[in-house]
Design a protein around this motif. Structure first.
Motif, mmCIF file in Angstrom:
data_model
loop_
_atom_site.group_PDB
_atom_site.id
_atom_site.type_symbol
_atom_site.label_atom_id
_atom_site.label_comp_id
_atom_site.label_asym_id
_atom_site.label_seq_id
_atom_site.Cartn_x
_atom_site.Cartn_y
_atom_site.Cartn_z
ATOM 1 N N SER A 195 -1.773 5.600 -22.262
ATOM 2 C CA SER A 195 -0.335 5.372 -22.269
ATOM 3 C C SER A 195 0.245 5.522 -23.666
ATOM 4 O O SER A 195 -0.319 5.046 -24.644
ATOM 5 C CB SER A 195 -0.020 3.965 -21.747
ATOM 6 O OG SER A 195 1.351 3.669 -21.894
ATOM 7 N N GLY A 233 10.339 -2.627 -14.271
ATOM 8 C CA GLY A 233 9.606 -1.525 -13.680
ATOM 9 C C GLY A 233 8.572 -2.108 -12.740
ATOM 10 O O GLY A 233 8.246 -3.294 -12.822
ATOM 11 N N ALA A 234 8.051 -1.312 -11.838
ATOM 12 C CA ALA A 234 7.058 -1.819 -10.893
ATOM 13 C C ALA A 234 6.156 -0.681 -10.442
ATOM 14 O O ALA A 234 6.564 0.475 -10.380
ATOM 15 C CB ALA A 234 7.738 -2.449 -9.677
ATOM 16 N N SER A 235 4.920 -1.063 -10.131
ATOM 17 C CA SER A 235 3.981 -0.092 -9.562
ATOM 18 C C SER A 235 3.602 -0.472 -8.141
ATOM 19 O O SER A 235 2.950 0.309 -7.447
ATOM 20 C CB SER A 235 2.722 0.001 -10.427
ATOM 21 O OG SER A 235 2.073 -1.265 -10.515
ATOM 22 N N LYS A 236 4.014 -1.674 -7.711
ATOM 23 C CA LYS A 236 3.745 -2.099 -6.342
ATOM 24 C C LYS A 236 4.793 -3.115 -5.898
ATOM 25 O O LYS A 236 5.460 -3.752 -6.723
ATOM 26 C CB LYS A 236 2.337 -2.679 -6.214
ATOM 27 C CG LYS A 236 1.985 -3.754 -7.230
ATOM 28 C CD LYS A 236 0.511 -4.097 -7.140
ATOM 29 C CE LYS A 236 0.112 -5.103 -8.214
ATOM 30 N NZ LYS A 236 -1.343 -5.415 -8.164
ATOM 31 N N GLN A 255 5.098 -6.847 -7.235
ATOM 32 C CA GLN A 255 5.692 -7.094 -8.548
ATOM 33 C C GLN A 255 7.199 -7.283 -8.439
ATOM 34 O O GLN A 255 7.787 -8.091 -9.162
ATOM 35 C CB GLN A 255 5.352 -5.944 -9.495
ATOM 36 C CG GLN A 255 3.875 -5.860 -9.833
ATOM 37 C CD GLN A 255 3.512 -4.588 -10.577
ATOM 38 O OE1 GLN A 255 4.261 -3.604 -10.551
ATOM 39 N NE2 GLN A 255 2.368 -4.587 -11.236
ATOM 40 N N ASN A 299 4.688 5.114 -1.917
ATOM 41 C CA ASN A 299 4.673 3.868 -2.681
ATOM 42 C C ASN A 299 6.042 3.634 -3.322
ATOM 43 O O ASN A 299 6.587 2.521 -3.273
ATOM 44 C CB ASN A 299 3.589 3.906 -3.754
ATOM 45 C CG ASN A 299 3.473 2.605 -4.513
ATOM 46 O OD1 ASN A 299 3.344 1.539 -3.926
ATOM 47 N ND2 ASN A 299 3.520 2.685 -5.834
ATOM 48 N N GLY A 300 6.609 4.684 -3.932
ATOM 49 C CA GLY A 300 7.942 4.564 -4.501
ATOM 50 C C GLY A 300 8.983 4.230 -3.446
ATOM 51 O O GLY A 300 9.863 3.394 -3.654
ATOM 52 N N HIS A 332 8.827 4.573 -14.639
ATOM 53 C CA HIS A 332 7.446 4.899 -14.295
ATOM 54 C C HIS A 332 7.255 4.808 -12.780
ATOM 55 O O HIS A 332 8.004 4.127 -12.087
ATOM 56 C CB HIS A 332 6.470 3.921 -14.957
ATOM 57 C CG HIS A 332 6.567 3.878 -16.445
ATOM 58 N ND1 HIS A 332 6.269 4.948 -17.245
ATOM 59 C CD2 HIS A 332 6.936 2.877 -17.290
ATOM 60 C CE1 HIS A 332 6.432 4.618 -18.511
ATOM 61 N NE2 HIS A 332 6.857 3.376 -18.563
ATOM 62 N N ASN A 333 6.238 5.489 -12.292
ATOM 63 C CA ASN A 333 5.742 5.355 -10.914
ATOM 64 C C ASN A 333 6.625 5.990 -9.839
ATOM 65 O O ASN A 333 6.407 5.770 -8.647
ATOM 66 C CB ASN A 333 5.508 3.869 -10.566
ATOM 67 C CG ASN A 333 4.579 3.201 -11.553
ATOM 68 O OD1 ASN A 333 3.477 3.692 -11.801
ATOM 69 N ND2 ASN A 333 5.018 2.087 -12.141
ATOM 70 N N ASP A 361 3.292 10.841 -8.907
ATOM 71 C CA ASP A 361 3.038 9.554 -8.250
ATOM 72 C C ASP A 361 3.091 9.690 -6.728
ATOM 73 O O ASP A 361 3.492 10.724 -6.193
ATOM 74 C CB ASP A 361 4.069 8.525 -8.734
ATOM 75 C CG ASP A 361 3.944 8.244 -10.227
ATOM 76 O OD1 ASP A 361 2.894 7.750 -10.643
ATOM 77 O OD2 ASP A 361 4.906 8.542 -10.966
ATOM 78 N N ARG A 390 -3.008 -0.510 -18.510
ATOM 79 C CA ARG A 390 -2.276 0.524 -19.225
ATOM 80 C C ARG A 390 -2.735 0.617 -20.675
ATOM 81 O O ARG A 390 -2.851 1.704 -21.244
ATOM 82 C CB ARG A 390 -0.774 0.227 -19.168
ATOM 83 C CG ARG A 390 0.080 1.251 -19.897
ATOM 84 C CD ARG A 390 1.543 0.848 -19.936
ATOM 85 N NE ARG A 390 2.159 0.858 -18.614
ATOM 86 C CZ ARG A 390 3.407 0.507 -18.381
ATOM 87 N NH1 ARG A 390 4.168 0.091 -19.371
ATOM 88 N NH2 ARG A 390 3.916 0.556 -17.164
#
Length: 329
Positions: free
Chosen positions: A246, A296-299, A302, A43-44, A33-34, A39, A241
């Motif tokens: 989702s 997994g991470a979105s930021k 994390q 950020n990635g 994800h992300n 996205d 989520r």
């Protein structure tokens, strides 16, 4: 110009992968994800940079990661080109094939045609000559296992993958796949199953098979899609989520009983000076039977929290007993 942290290897723990010569970081970063085309690229990019600076050398992808399918590999390829060309030999990059990728009879499952074509496409998207690990992503009930495993062996002999693995295989399927690969001369390096405090099926035989066969394991969803964090301690928030559309997590999975258990587990985490997510990672890595936990991470924060879990002391027998009582209540 990105320059990696010169102290990146000092605090990360690296574990031997089965009986191979390869070591993997205890925490690996998945791009499920992300990292897709929908996205935010920067950020990635920031997350991959920070992960590498913290000693995470393993980055896990698949042909269908996105959305749209394939776009996570394209994003990662752009990040590699911009930032990581000097560091390629310090990185473990993996991809997979098995789920639906393109129309027609050759766009999913486990045929030689599909696997070879898929890896060729993945390499082009990432701008690579080879991946370090290539997985068959799920068992195919209609293709002989010998064909699927021989395709993996073929890709190693072509130089397009250094190692091969399997994902989502049950114990007896794993044992048979390992035997075929061993006879072909390309041992099965690693298995990627889901595993967490709330999804423990690998304890019912799979871990024993992996130990017997000398195969490492990297577990995905160790935080149970975010349930084993502090995100839902006070219920489902509108920006979570579970409250959205989702397909991986829904309100039905976050019951009062589940939240009650997580609250009790969080008390153990707080007593250890950890966040709930860090306790969950310490738990899956306990005892040394899991090679790496795939997050997994979105930021960025994390990723920092996940790596921070490695600084905590080993779970004591008393703590493990308390956790077991909570989970089985």
């Amino acid at each position: 110009m990105y320059t990696a942290n010169t102290e990146r290897y000092e605090n990360m723990k690296y574990n031997r992968c089965g009986r191979s010569g390869l070591q993997l970081p205890a925490i690996s970063l998945g791009l499920w994800h992300n990292f897709g085309g929908n996205d935010v690229f920067e950020n990635g990019r920031a997350m991959v940079r920070r992960a590498f600076d913290l000693g995470i050398t393993h980055f896990d992808l698949a042909n269908n990661y996105g959305p749209p399918a394939g776009s996570a590999e394209e994003t990662f390829g752009s990040i590699l080109k911009k930032d990581f060309q000097p560091y390629r030999d310090e990185m473990i990059i993996s991809s997979k094939a098995g789920y639906y990728m393109w129309p027609g009879p050759y766009g999913e499952w486990g045929s030689r045609k599909y696997l070879v074509s898929s890896l060729d496409q993945s390499l082009k998207r990432m701008g690579l000559d080879y991946v370090d690990i290539f997985y068959h992503h799920r068992p195919d009930p209609n293709t002989p296992l010998e064909e699927t495993m021989s395709a993996l062996d073929h890709l190693v002999r072509q130089g397009k993958a250094l190692y091969v693995g399997i994902s989502n295989y049950r114990p007896e399927e794993t044992r048979k796949a390992a035997r075929i690969l061993r006879e072909l001369g390309t041992p099965c390096l690693i298995h990627q199953p889901n595993y967490s405090m709330m999804s423990r099926w690998i304890e019912d035989g799979l871990q024993d098979v992996l130990d017997e066969e000398g195969i490492g394991s990297i577990v995905f969803s160790p935080l149970q899609q975010g349930i084993l964090t502090d995100r839902y301690l006070n219920g489902i928030t509108s920006d979570s989520r579970a409250a959205g559309a989702s397909v991986f997590l829904s309100e039905k999975q976050i019951t009062d009983d589940t939240i009650g258990k997580v609250r009790r587990l969080n008390e153990i985490a707080e007593a250890r000076g950890q966040k709930m997510s860090q306790l969950a990672l310490s738990w899956v890595l306990r005892g040394g039977r899991v090679t790496s936990a795939l997050i997994g991470a979105s930021k960025v924060s994390q990723i920092e929290d996940a790596v921070g879990s490695l600084a905590a002391p080993e779970l004591s027998a008393e703590e493990l007993q308390k956790i077991e009582e909570i989970l089985r209540a």
